[in-house]
Design a protein around this motif. Structure first.
Motif, PDB file in Angstrom:
ATOM      1  N   GLY A  55       0.748  -1.246  -0.022  1.00 25.15           N
ATOM      2  CA  GLY A  55       0.254  -0.159  -0.078  1.00 25.15           C
ATOM      3  C   GLY A  55       0.872   1.301  -0.386  1.00 25.15           C
ATOM      4  N   GLU A  56       1.916   1.074   1.197  1.00 18.88           N
ATOM      5  CA  GLU A  56       2.347   2.578   0.736  1.00 18.88           C
ATOM      6  C   GLU A  56       3.588   2.977  -0.472  1.00 18.88           C
ATOM      7  OE1 GLU A  56       5.314   2.684   4.533  1.00 18.88           O
ATOM      8  OE2 GLU A  56       6.056   4.293   3.744  1.00 18.88           O
ATOM      9  N   PHE A  57       4.371   1.243  -1.509  1.00 17.92           N
ATOM     10  CA  PHE A  57       4.935   1.760  -2.254  1.00 17.92           C
ATOM     11  C   PHE A  57       3.502   2.221  -3.564  1.00 17.92           C
ATOM     12  CE2 PHE A  57       6.400   0.012  -6.033  1.00 17.92           C
ATOM     13  CZ  PHE A  57       7.435   1.023  -6.125  1.00 17.92           C
ATOM     14  N   LEU A  58       2.176   1.956  -3.750  1.00 14.98           N
ATOM     15  CA  LEU A  58       1.169   2.427  -4.352  1.00 14.98           C
ATOM     16  C   LEU A  58       0.999   3.995  -3.860  1.00 14.98           C
ATOM     17  CD1 LEU A  58      -1.062  -0.510  -4.511  1.00 14.98           C
ATOM     18  CD2 LEU A  58       0.834  -0.697  -6.381  1.00 14.98           C
ATOM     19  N   HIS A  59       1.517   3.736  -2.536  1.00 16.63           N
ATOM     20  CA  HIS A  59       0.678   5.566  -2.661  1.00 16.63           C
ATOM     21  C   HIS A  59       1.885   6.479  -3.215  1.00 16.63           C
ATOM     22  CE1 HIS A  59      -0.270   9.774  -0.637  1.00 16.63           C
ATOM     23  NE2 HIS A  59       1.087   9.397   0.252  1.00 16.63           N
ATOM     24  N   HIS A  60       3.157   5.986  -3.193  1.00 15.32           N
ATOM     25  CA  HIS A  60       4.651   6.472  -3.680  1.00 15.32           C
ATOM     26  C   HIS A  60       3.739   6.799  -5.132  1.00 15.32           C
ATOM     27  CE1 HIS A  60       6.435   7.529  -0.103  1.00 15.32           C
ATOM     28  NE2 HIS A  60       6.558   6.404   0.426  1.00 15.32           N
ATOM     29  N   LEU A  61       3.873   5.484  -5.519  1.00 16.44           N
ATOM     30  CA  LEU A  61       3.508   5.132  -7.270  1.00 16.44           C
ATOM     31  C   LEU A  61       2.176   6.564  -7.485  1.00 16.44           C
ATOM     32  CD1 LEU A  61       4.004   4.649  -9.289  1.00 16.44           C
ATOM     33  CD2 LEU A  61       2.586   2.464  -9.257  1.00 16.44           C
ATOM     34  N   GLY A  62       1.565   6.094  -7.716  1.00 18.48           N
ATOM     35  CA  GLY A  62       0.749   7.503  -6.979  1.00 18.48           C
ATOM     36  C   GLY A  62       0.624   8.729  -7.544  1.00 18.48           C
ATOM     37  N   GLN A  63       1.496   9.205  -6.233  1.00 21.62           N
ATOM     38  CA  GLN A  63       1.981  10.861  -5.859  1.00 21.62           C
ATOM     39  C   GLN A  63       2.327  10.875  -7.384  1.00 21.62           C
ATOM     40  OE1 GLN A  63      -0.290  11.379  -3.723  1.00 21.62           O
ATOM     41  NE2 GLN A  63       0.660  13.069  -2.372  1.00 21.62           N
ATOM     42  N   THR A  64       3.571   9.940  -7.857  1.00 22.16           N
ATOM     43  CA  THR A  64       3.548  10.740  -8.920  1.00 22.16           C
ATOM     44  C   THR A  64       3.294  10.649 -10.061  1.00 22.16           C
ATOM     45  OG1 THR A  64       5.918   9.500  -7.983  1.00 22.16           O
ATOM     46  CG2 THR A  64       6.617   9.559 -10.204  1.00 22.16           C
ATOM     47  N   LEU A  65       2.848   9.914 -10.486  1.00 21.26           N
ATOM     48  CA  LEU A  65       1.829   9.812 -11.626  1.00 21.26           C
ATOM     49  C   LEU A  65       0.536  11.095 -11.460  1.00 21.26           C
ATOM     50  CD1 LEU A  65       0.548   5.759 -11.243  1.00 21.26           C
ATOM     51  CD2 LEU A  65       1.456   7.151 -13.315  1.00 21.26           C
ATOM     52  N   ILE A  66       0.038  11.335 -10.530  1.00 30.45           N
ATOM     53  CA  ILE A  66      -0.570  12.070 -10.638  1.00 30.45           C
ATOM     54  C   ILE A  66       0.066  13.937 -10.888  1.00 30.45           C
ATOM     55  CG2 ILE A  66      -2.049  14.087  -8.687  1.00 30.45           C
ATOM     56  CD1 ILE A  66      -2.441  11.459  -7.164  1.00 30.45           C
ATOM     57  N   ARG A  67       1.603  14.214 -10.138  1.00 33.22           N
ATOM     58  CA  ARG A  67       2.228  15.294 -10.735  1.00 33.22           C
ATOM     59  C   ARG A  67       2.280  15.420 -11.962  1.00 33.22           C
ATOM     60  NH1 ARG A  67       5.505  14.009  -4.945  1.00 33.22           N
ATOM     61  NH2 ARG A  67       4.205  14.896  -4.241  1.00 33.22           N
ATOM     62  N   LEU A  68       2.935  13.652 -12.519  1.00 30.22           N
ATOM     63  CA  LEU A  68       2.973  13.769 -13.855  1.00 30.22           C
ATOM     64  C   LEU A  68       1.824  14.265 -14.822  1.00 30.22           C
ATOM     65  CD1 LEU A  68       4.970  10.718 -15.155  1.00 30.22           C
ATOM     66  CD2 LEU A  68       3.871  11.238 -16.321  1.00 30.22           C
ATOM     67  N   LEU A  69       1.093  13.316 -14.899  1.00 34.06           N
ATOM     68  CA  LEU A  69       0.262  13.582 -15.389  1.00 34.06           C
ATOM     69  C   LEU A  69      -1.053  14.769 -15.166  1.00 34.06           C
ATOM     70  CD1 LEU A  69      -1.377  10.223 -15.339  1.00 34.06           C
ATOM     71  CD2 LEU A  69      -0.307  10.389 -17.547  1.00 34.06           C
ATOM     72  N   GLY A  70      -1.050  15.423 -13.979  1.00 36.22           N
ATOM     73  CA  GLY A  70      -1.310  16.328 -14.344  1.00 36.22           C
ATOM     74  C   GLY A  70      -0.744  17.810 -14.520  1.00 36.22           C
ATOM     75  N   GLY A  71       0.799  17.395 -14.616  1.00 34.44           N
ATOM     76  CA  GLY A  71       1.628  18.914 -15.135  1.00 34.44           C
ATOM     77  C   GLY A  71       1.230  18.322 -16.549  1.00 34.44           C
ATOM     78  N   PHE A  72       1.113  17.420 -17.301  1.00 36.38           N
ATOM     79  CA  PHE A  72       1.245  16.906 -18.724  1.00 36.38           C
ATOM     80  C   PHE A  72      -0.016  17.723 -19.212  1.00 36.38           C
ATOM     81  CE2 PHE A  72      -0.205  14.568 -21.729  1.00 36.38           C
ATOM     82  CZ  PHE A  72       0.841  15.255 -23.372  1.00 36.38           C
ATOM     83  N   ALA A  73      -1.077  17.657 -18.161  1.00 42.42           N
ATOM     84  CA  ALA A  73      -2.876  17.750 -18.845  1.00 42.42           C
ATOM     85  C   ALA A  73      -2.798  19.335 -19.270  1.00 42.42           C
ATOM     86  CB  ALA A  73      -3.273  16.742 -17.652  1.00 42.42           C
ATOM     87  N   ILE A  74      -1.736  20.041 -18.313  1.00 38.92           N
ATOM     88  CA  ILE A  74      -1.815  21.399 -17.793  1.00 38.92           C
ATOM     89  C   ILE A  74      -1.230  21.947 -19.257  1.00 38.92           C
ATOM     90  CG2 ILE A  74      -1.899  23.047 -16.960  1.00 38.92           C
ATOM     91  CD1 ILE A  74      -1.884  21.918 -14.917  1.00 38.92           C
ATOM     92  N   ALA A  75      -0.309  21.337 -19.264  1.00 39.06           N
ATOM     93  CA  ALA A  75       0.766  21.663 -20.413  1.00 39.06           C
ATOM     94  C   ALA A  75       0.260  21.459 -21.335  1.00 39.06           C
ATOM     95  CB  ALA A  75       2.207  21.014 -20.564  1.00 39.06           C
ATOM     96  N   LEU A  76      -0.453  20.111 -21.394  1.00 40.41           N
ATOM     97  CA  LEU A  76      -1.057  20.140 -23.335  1.00 40.41           C
ATOM     98  C   LEU A  76      -2.211  21.698 -23.666  1.00 40.41           C
ATOM     99  CD1 LEU A  76      -1.202  18.022 -25.569  1.00 40.41           C
ATOM    100  CD2 LEU A  76      -2.787  16.436 -24.325  1.00 40.41           C
ATOM    101  N   VAL A  77      -3.177  21.473 -22.960  1.00 41.71           N
ATOM    102  CA  VAL A  77      -3.904  22.717 -23.462  1.00 41.71           C
ATOM    103  C   VAL A  77      -3.258  24.044 -23.595  1.00 41.71           C
ATOM    104  CG1 VAL A  77      -6.215  23.637 -21.648  1.00 41.71           C
ATOM    105  CG2 VAL A  77      -5.831  21.038 -21.636  1.00 41.71           C
ATOM    106  N   VAL A  78      -3.036  23.896 -22.180  1.00 40.09           N
ATOM    107  CA  VAL A  78      -2.103  25.623 -22.631  1.00 40.09           C
ATOM    108  C   VAL A  78      -1.614  26.053 -23.601  1.00 40.09           C
ATOM    109  CG1 VAL A  78      -0.833  27.273 -21.231  1.00 40.09           C
ATOM    110  CG2 VAL A  78      -2.541  26.432 -19.787  1.00 40.09           C
ATOM    111  N   GLY A  79      -0.371  24.642 -23.813  1.00 38.50           N
ATOM    112  CA  GLY A  79       0.364  24.654 -24.954  1.00 38.50           C
ATOM    113  C   GLY A  79      -0.077  24.374 -26.327  1.00 38.50           C
TER     114      GLY A  79
END
Lengths: 248, 279
Positions: free
Chosen positions: A52-76
């Motif tokens: 569970g804890e490892f998955l939490h770390h993985l989840g945090q990274t994915l949120i940041r990665l995909l969140g940032g990418f999505a914003i950059a996609l729309v704005v870019g």
């Protein structure tokens, strides 16, 4: 048979890399406490995945990665399309000045502004992925065949409407190529940000393991982020095939 | 009562900057009136500015001098009263055949269902109804051009601006499409401006043929084609007058070529260097 061969051929260099790395560790070419065998790393990854804890770390990274990418996609894409139209040249001058700045140098400022949580890391991912998407969109939109736009204008489409009904779909191949580059950059950036200052995420796990010389644990996040990059690329190819079914 | 001119072109000129900062005069002193419902071909060697003339009529490229009026109003930009058909088809590759034909109607605010019905009716007319869900890349050149014509006819422009529409097709397909175009024209009687470098095509289709010279592009002469309609190719080919028109125009074109050779060779001008019109 042919299908198996078609999947095996692109995988061959990967398998070779794995074999070389494995033998380097097993045959003692490299000290095993510095370079653990990939089979050990893979085994450790499989052990950790249900955790569970490892998955939490993985989840945090994915949120940041995909969140940032999505914003950059729309704005870019939006800015790139606008810049491609008359009078948009000024915007591109600004982009040319900002694009070469190493965005990681802005990270301390982002942390001060946005804090230690998601926002500062997402901001860094946006800063790093925005320009490849924006520039790919801009140049793609500039190369759209004028007769496509003429056909649309003559058919009664307004200048603004044709930006969405013609320029955007005609630019899609270029945008998707920009996305491909941006996704790779996003993987690198989010990892770096988490290594520098974070309390969670895959980059943080690597820093923790490195500090206590747990070499196998250190390679687990590395292996995982490269797998994430691979999977994102596959997903993008899938999207590309669907979105461009009429083109190319 | 005589119909007023649909299109009035006066002292029209176009020049643009070429590499090295010099100005190239593509068109000069073009005077031409086209009546409503008239089929006019513009015939000339490549580089004579005949496509540029059509682009200016479409409002895609602004003129350098002179004026164009369509139905009494000056041309300031593209509009659905003038529908273009290009040699390269210029279909939207991301849209299906049906989507391409529906496009103009949808842009003009026609509801989805009605646009679909009208587009399908049009596709039936050009014998492409069974290809409605195909993408342009899945069609042959002739079918693509039929779709492009249907896409333009869909929004019912009063004038068709055709830029060597059959130039990229094989001889057989070209003949088939010429016949289809004539049938459509004889039914709707739209005003047509048809740019071509094919003499027999121009004679077969047109009421008048405008012969252009090169560098700078000027009107050399205008030939009235006084042949009965409806025209049937097989009959025309053995018609004495048809043959005379073809020979006369071939000679005129030959002269234009010789005149060109007598002058120093002008710099070739790529069509893509034209400044795109903005609205």
């Amino acid at each position: 048979m042919r299908r198996i061969l078609e999947t095996l051929v692109p995988a061959a260099p990967l398998i070779l890399l794995f074999v070389v790395w494995e033998s380097a560790a097993r045959l003692g070419w490299a000290p095993p406490n510095l370079l653990p065998a990939p089979s050990l790393v893979l085994q450790r990854l499989l052990e950790l995945l249900p955790d569970g804890e490892f998955l939490h770390h993985l989840g945090q990274t994915l949120i940041r990665l995909l969140g940032g990418f999505a914003i950059a996609l729309v704005v870019g894409v939006s800015l790139g399309l606008l810049a491609s139209r008359t009078g948009g040249g000024a915007l591109i001058t600004v982009v040319r000045v900002l694009a070469p700045i190493p965005k990681i140098a802005l990270y301390p400022a982002f942390v001060l502004i946005f804090g230690y949580d998601h926002a500062s890391k997402i901001a860094l991912v946006v800063a790093d992925t925005l320009f490849p998407i924006l520039l790919a969109t801009f140049h793609g939109a500039r190369a759209v065949e004028p007769k496509l736009l003429w056909s649309a204008w003559a058919a009664g489409s307004g200048r603004f409407a044709s930006l969405f009904t013609v320029t955007l779909p005609a630019t899609l191949p270029a945008i998707l190529t920009g996305c491909r580059v941006a996704l790779l950059i996003a993987c690198v950036t989010v990892f770096l940000a988490e290594m520098i200052s974070s309390t969670d995420g895959l980059g943080h796990l690597l820093s923790l393991a490195a500090r206590s010389f747990r070499m196998v644990d250190m390679f687990v996040p590395l292996l995982l982020i490269s797998l994430i990059g691979l999977l994102l690329n596959v997903a993008l190819q899938f999207a590309r095939k669907h979105l461009l079914r009429g083109q190319s | 009562m005589e119909k007023r001119a649909m299109i009035e072109i006066q002292r029209l000129g176009k020049s643009f900057r070429i590499a090295g900062g010099k100005r190239h005069v593509a068109l000069e002193g073009i005077d031409l009136n086209i009546r409503e419902g008239e089929f006019v071909s513009i015939l000339g060697p490549s580089g004579c500015g005949k496509s540029t003339l059509l682009y200016m009529l479409g409002g895609f490229v602004p003129p350098s001098s002179g004026s164009i009026q369509v139905q009494g109003r000056p041309v300031t930009g593209p509009g659905p009263d003038r529908g273009p058909v290009f040699q390269e088809f210029a279909l939207f590759p991301w849209k299906t055949v049906l989507g391409n034909v529906m496009y103009g109607l949808r842009q003009q605010g026609v509801g989805k269902r009605e646009a679909r019905e009208r587009a399908m009716a049009l596709l039936h007319k050009v014998n492409l109804a069974s290809y409605a869900d195909f993408y342009p890349k899945e069609l042959s050149g002739g079918m693509r051009q039929r779709v492009a014509i249907a896409r333009t006819l869909a929004y019912d422009p009063a004038t068709l601006l055709m830029d060597e529409p059959f130039g990229a097709l094989d001889a057989h397909t070209r003949t088939v499409l010429q016949n289809e175009l004539l049938q459509i024209w004889e039914r709707d009687r739209k005003t047509v401006m048809f740019v071509t470098h094919g003499v027999d095509e121009a004679v077969f289709l047109s009421d008048r043929v405008v012969v252009m010279t090169r560098s700078p592009g000027r009107i050399r002469t205008v030939v009235d084609i006084d042949l009965p309609r409806p025209r049937v190719r097989a009959e025309l080919l053995v018609d004495r007058r048809y043959q005379e028109y073809v020979v006369e125009l071939e000679r005129l074109i030959e002269d234009v070529h010789h005149e060109r050779d007598a002058e120093p060779a002008p710099a070739p001008v790529a069509k893509t260097t034209l400044k795109v019109a903005t609205r």
